[in-house]
Write a protein that holds these residues in place. Sequence first.
Motif, PDB file in Angstrom:
ATOM      1  N   MET A  37     -13.463  20.622 -12.474  1.00  0.00           N
ATOM      2  CA  MET A  37     -13.454  19.315 -11.830  1.00  0.00           C
ATOM      3  C   MET A  37     -12.889  18.250 -12.772  1.00  0.00           C
ATOM      4  SD  MET A  37     -14.343  19.977  -8.856  1.00  0.00           S
ATOM      5  CE  MET A  37     -14.323  18.279  -8.266  1.00  0.00           C
ATOM      6  N   SER A  38     -13.153  18.397 -14.067  1.00  0.00           N
ATOM      7  CA  SER A  38     -12.609  17.458 -15.042  1.00  0.00           C
ATOM      8  C   SER A  38     -11.085  17.555 -15.090  1.00  0.00           C
ATOM      9  CB  SER A  38     -13.196  17.748 -16.425  1.00  0.00           C
ATOM     10  OG  SER A  38     -12.615  16.911 -17.401  1.00  0.00           O
ATOM     11  N   ILE A  39     -10.560  18.790 -15.103  1.00  0.00           N
ATOM     12  CA  ILE A  39      -9.108  19.005 -15.093  1.00  0.00           C
ATOM     13  C   ILE A  39      -8.499  18.453 -13.804  1.00  0.00           C
ATOM     14  CG2 ILE A  39      -7.306  20.766 -15.002  1.00  0.00           C
ATOM     15  CD1 ILE A  39      -9.088  22.475 -16.820  1.00  0.00           C
ATOM     16  N   LYS A  40      -9.184  18.663 -12.698  1.00  0.00           N
ATOM     17  CA  LYS A  40      -8.681  18.195 -11.406  1.00  0.00           C
ATOM     18  C   LYS A  40      -8.590  16.670 -11.368  1.00  0.00           C
ATOM     19  CE  LYS A  40      -9.302  19.099  -6.479  1.00  0.00           C
ATOM     20  NZ  LYS A  40     -10.082  19.859  -5.483  1.00  0.00           N
ATOM     21  N   GLN A  41      -9.624  16.007 -11.862  1.00  0.00           N
ATOM     22  CA  GLN A  41      -9.620  14.552 -11.887  1.00  0.00           C
ATOM     23  C   GLN A  41      -8.543  14.023 -12.837  1.00  0.00           C
ATOM     24  OE1 GLN A  41     -13.638  13.537 -12.908  1.00  0.00           O
ATOM     25  NE2 GLN A  41     -14.473  14.154 -10.924  1.00  0.00           N
ATOM     26  N   GLN A  42      -8.391  14.691 -13.977  1.00  0.00           N
ATOM     27  CA  GLN A  42      -7.387  14.273 -14.946  1.00  0.00           C
ATOM     28  C   GLN A  42      -5.985  14.451 -14.382  1.00  0.00           C
ATOM     29  OE1 GLN A  42      -8.111  12.848 -17.987  1.00  0.00           O
ATOM     30  NE2 GLN A  42      -5.918  12.396 -18.012  1.00  0.00           N
ATOM     31  N   TYR A  43      -5.774  15.555 -13.686  1.00  0.00           N
ATOM     32  CA  TYR A  43      -4.468  15.807 -13.062  1.00  0.00           C
ATOM     33  C   TYR A  43      -4.159  14.743 -12.014  1.00  0.00           C
ATOM     34  CZ  TYR A  43      -0.888  17.943 -10.164  1.00  0.00           C
ATOM     35  OH  TYR A  43       0.256  18.155  -9.444  1.00  0.00           O
ATOM     36  N   SER A  44      -5.147  14.421 -11.197  1.00  0.00           N
ATOM     37  CA  SER A  44      -4.953  13.404 -10.161  1.00  0.00           C
ATOM     38  C   SER A  44      -4.614  12.055 -10.775  1.00  0.00           C
ATOM     39  CB  SER A  44      -6.217  13.296  -9.307  1.00  0.00           C
ATOM     40  OG  SER A  44      -6.089  12.287  -8.339  1.00  0.00           O
ATOM     41  N   LEU A  45      -5.326  11.698 -11.865  1.00  0.00           N
ATOM     42  CA  LEU A  45      -5.079  10.424 -12.527  1.00  0.00           C
ATOM     43  C   LEU A  45      -3.687  10.394 -13.150  1.00  0.00           C
ATOM     44  CD1 LEU A  45      -6.073   7.679 -13.551  1.00  0.00           C
ATOM     45  CD2 LEU A  45      -7.067   8.857 -15.518  1.00  0.00           C
ATOM     46  N   LYS A  80      -1.077  12.146 -12.309  1.00  0.00           N
ATOM     47  CA  LYS A  80      -0.078  12.124 -11.248  1.00  0.00           C
ATOM     48  C   LYS A  80       0.075  10.722 -10.689  1.00  0.00           C
ATOM     49  CE  LYS A  80       2.745  14.542  -8.685  1.00  0.00           C
ATOM     50  NZ  LYS A  80       3.911  15.236  -9.273  1.00  0.00           N
ATOM     51  N   GLN A  81      -1.051  10.044 -10.518  1.00  0.00           N
ATOM     52  CA  GLN A  81      -1.009   8.681  -9.989  1.00  0.00           C
ATOM     53  C   GLN A  81      -0.315   7.741 -10.954  1.00  0.00           C
ATOM     54  OE1 GLN A  81      -4.830   6.599  -9.255  1.00  0.00           O
ATOM     55  NE2 GLN A  81      -4.108   6.398  -7.165  1.00  0.00           N
ATOM     56  N   LEU A  82      -0.618   7.876 -12.237  1.00  0.00           N
ATOM     57  CA  LEU A  82       0.009   7.025 -13.247  1.00  0.00           C
ATOM     58  C   LEU A  82       1.509   7.285 -13.328  1.00  0.00           C
ATOM     59  CD1 LEU A  82      -2.630   7.210 -16.128  1.00  0.00           C
ATOM     60  CD2 LEU A  82      -2.161   5.275 -14.607  1.00  0.00           C
ATOM     61  N   ILE A 120       0.865  -1.166   0.000  1.00  0.00           N
ATOM     62  CA  ILE A 120       0.000   0.000   0.000  1.00  0.00           C
ATOM     63  C   ILE A 120       0.898   1.212   0.000  1.00  0.00           C
ATOM     64  CG2 ILE A 120      -1.803   1.247   1.237  1.00  0.00           C
ATOM     65  CD1 ILE A 120      -2.549  -1.411   2.548  1.00  0.00           C
ATOM     66  N   TYR A 121       0.907   1.926  -1.084  1.00  0.00           N
ATOM     67  CA  TYR A 121       1.814   3.065  -1.229  1.00  0.00           C
ATOM     68  C   TYR A 121       1.171   4.294  -0.608  1.00  0.00           C
ATOM     69  CZ  TYR A 121       5.120   6.199  -3.407  1.00  0.00           C
ATOM     70  OH  TYR A 121       6.104   7.126  -3.633  1.00  0.00           O
ATOM     71  N   GLN A 122       1.776   4.822   0.420  1.00  0.00           N
ATOM     72  CA  GLN A 122       1.191   5.919   1.160  1.00  0.00           C
ATOM     73  C   GLN A 122       1.824   7.232   0.721  1.00  0.00           C
ATOM     74  OE1 GLN A 122       1.902   4.724   5.194  1.00  0.00           O
ATOM     75  NE2 GLN A 122       0.094   3.435   5.236  1.00  0.00           N
ATOM     76  N   ASN A 181      -3.475  10.411  -3.506  1.00  0.00           N
ATOM     77  CA  ASN A 181      -4.900  10.345  -3.253  1.00  0.00           C
ATOM     78  C   ASN A 181      -5.387  11.460  -2.336  1.00  0.00           C
ATOM     79  OD1 ASN A 181      -5.304   8.000  -4.798  1.00  0.00           O
ATOM     80  ND2 ASN A 181      -4.472   6.759  -3.167  1.00  0.00           N
ATOM     81  N   SER A 182      -4.483  12.313  -1.895  1.00  0.00           N
ATOM     82  CA  SER A 182      -4.897  13.438  -1.075  1.00  0.00           C
ATOM     83  C   SER A 182      -5.473  14.518  -1.974  1.00  0.00           C
ATOM     84  CB  SER A 182      -3.702  13.989  -0.292  1.00  0.00           C
ATOM     85  OG  SER A 182      -2.721  14.466  -1.179  1.00  0.00           O
ATOM     86  N   MET A 183      -6.012  15.553  -1.361  1.00  0.00           N
ATOM     87  CA  MET A 183      -6.629  16.614  -2.130  1.00  0.00           C
ATOM     88  C   MET A 183      -5.599  17.350  -2.970  1.00  0.00           C
ATOM     89  SD  MET A 183      -8.924  19.813  -0.754  1.00  0.00           S
ATOM     90  CE  MET A 183     -10.088  18.684  -0.012  1.00  0.00           C
TER      91      MET A 183
END
Length: 377
Positions: free
Chosen positions: A211-219, A221-223, A25-27, A31-33
């Motif tokens: 919100m679309s940009i925010k979700q895309q940025y989060s995804l 970053k995670q990738l 589990i990568y902490q 996944n934070s705001m």
Amino acid sequence: MANSDLFPNYPLVLDMEFIEGSTFIYQDGVNSMISDKKILETGLKKNWHVYEAFLLLVSTLEILMIIYGLVIFDFSITKRVVYFSCYIFLLTATVIALIINRKCIKKSNSIEVAVINAIVYDTILIFWSATISALDIDGGGFPVTYMTIIAAVGSLFAIKPVWYALLSVISSVYMFAIVLYLGNHILPFSFYLNHIFFLIVVIAVEYRNYMSIKQQYSLNKQLEEWAEIDALTGISNRRALDNYVESLRRDKSSFTFALLDVDNFKGINDAYGHKVGDKCLIDIARTLKDIFGDTVYRYGGDEFAVISFDNKERVYESMNYVNQVLGSTHKEYLLQICAGLYYETGNEHEYRTFENADKALYDAKQNGKARAVIYKE
């Protein structure tokens, strides 16, 4: 002897929890705001040239309007003087914003300046459009300029929805205040109602885009982080190592690079099974991370790499300590590592970081194993 006794500067902190089956589990902060500032920076960074093209378009239109005004306007009329002054003012503001934006493109560390520049300019542009539209309304026209600009700003720039809403409402109030102050045109209730409906629509659209940009940025970053994380051990992988070393070279930084190899790892796999072998790799990664922090990498197979800003003698001592820890925690079988160390000064023309560390590692394995060797010419 505890780790903190021998190496007081090395924190005993793990950033991941290992569970059976080699899953981790990568902490991390993925996944934070996501901060609104980062959204603004990312959006602007990806749309440098689009935003610049927008500024060029506005500049061109203002130049044409100034030429038109010089030919057509009757400057004895106060309203025409105000119009013309507004054109000159916006042209000046746009050219300044364009120059700042262009300079920020050339400097990768100037993104914060670019964001501030864009926010200030967009605010000026919105209130400018409100002024022009107020004059148009006073003359019996419609707020077309304001409606166009407020929609364009929301589409081009990812402003936080609450601030975009406040900016839209305040600028609208400002526009209608000018109309009421001039008092040459009485607006019907339906005019205000239509404008309120327009504001609701553009704010809703901007919120959805944001919100679309925010979700895309989060995804994304995670990738990006997953692409640089070793699935078994949870530490950074070879790709992350290459990127980090390259950034250190660009900055001409000095550092000690260590390449590690597990002694007789095949024998452990053959005697105890691959599940135990995987656990050994996880334990080695954990031990290295305890001692060296986040600059620990799985190089491939049973090889690891470490980057340290300590001198090579200090890193040499740390590598010996790694074997002490592994020896005390794995008494049922011998788990030890060899390490090749190379100190890069940051001033070399030919970088042979990996090659020289590998030569030192080879010497270590040929001379008894369970040891560290410092590269020498």
